[in-house]
Design a protein around this motif. Sequence first.
Motif, PDB file in Angstrom:
ATOM      1  N   ASP A   1       0.822  -1.211   0.000  1.00 10.89           N
ATOM      2  CA  ASP A   1       0.000   0.000   0.000  1.00 10.89           C
ATOM      3  C   ASP A   1       0.855   1.259   0.000  1.00 10.89           C
ATOM      4  OD1 ASP A   1      -2.340  -1.431  -0.028  1.00 10.89           O
ATOM      5  OD2 ASP A   1      -2.808  -1.159   2.088  1.00 10.89           O
ATOM      6  N   SER A   2       1.994   1.188   0.682  1.00 11.10           N
ATOM      7  CA  SER A   2       2.847   2.372   0.804  1.00 11.10           C
ATOM      8  C   SER A   2       3.492   2.765  -0.516  1.00 11.10           C
ATOM      9  CB  SER A   2       3.932   2.142   1.862  1.00 11.10           C
ATOM     10  OG  SER A   2       4.901   1.208   1.407  1.00 11.10           O
ATOM     11  N   THR A   3       3.470   1.866  -1.495  1.00  5.51           N
ATOM     12  CA  THR A   3       4.062   2.195  -2.794  1.00  5.51           C
ATOM     13  C   THR A   3       3.130   3.067  -3.640  1.00  5.51           C
ATOM     14  OG1 THR A   3       3.178   0.227  -3.917  1.00  5.51           O
ATOM     15  CG2 THR A   3       5.298  -0.004  -2.792  1.00  5.51           C
TER      16      THR A   3
END
Length: 329
Positions: free
Chosen positions: A255-257
Amino acid sequence: MDPSLYKHVKTQRGFTYAYYFSAPTTGKPVLFFAHGFPCSSTLWRAQVAFFAPRGYGIVVPDLLGYGGTDKPVDPKLYVGGGLAQDVVDILDEEGIARVIAIGHDWGSYLVSRMINHHPSRVAACGFVTVGYSAPSAVYREVLTQPPGLMTQRVGYENFAYMRFFAQPNAAEIIEKNLDSFLCLFYPESSAIWRDNMCVEGGARAWVENNRMNPLALYMTTELVEHERTALLRGGIAAPLCWFKVNLEDAKAADDSTVPPEAHFVTQPLLFVACTRDAACLPIFGDTNHRKYAQGEVTRQELDGDHWVLESHPTEISRILDEWIIGLDV
């Protein structure tokens, strides 16, 4: 759905996917349909029968863990970015630049990640029962925090069943009492979900005690046998990974990408809200669309539960048809 129109491709991640494919006639767009738990590509059979004769291109995969597609049981392999890339690999195999992507249940999650990771491949997006969802830790919170989080938000534990599905022995319990599971998941009365699926410990107690209940009228003998055979042949451990991945650090890392600006939906968006869905309440989709949808939003509402694709197939096809005809894509 014609078995002869299913094809296979190995994705960059090394998974073999089975998918239904019908090529478009000149000038017609390609429709991509994504199913959820515990179904397969055949969930969209009524829409395939409606749109294919009208010349639309159709792509309907058995998603990872289901049907004729590979069934890994490592939850980390079910991160959204990876699943979205698998779909892009299918589209590339067929030389398809863009699709109108339509999802149901976890299929809506997949369509959401296609928008986040590969927005140029999605011309427009449709969501049935479950709306667009931006990358977040909401399901991890549901699975890890003591019961009460959703009660504060909506008045009851609408996602309580997810905590059972994420438990290590859930697959064993469900496979042992599969008919009981099907009675719980496809009940004659939608109140069964509110009174059992959406009560802490209710889903596990139902299946463990092998409770039975009349099935919904659309669950014909043929459809029940298809569901039983598919789930027993492949096992349910892989499909449950769509829930279990939310406990993995790999999910948060994936998700952080997605950069903050990619959380927004610029494509035309259709949301089919279902007023009797006790788990996936329309307010969730409506809230997310107000926050993240920057393009035109079309909202339709049906008096049905989570399984409107089975109970209201004609209405779903009509809604999709009217929306697609009005798109400028």
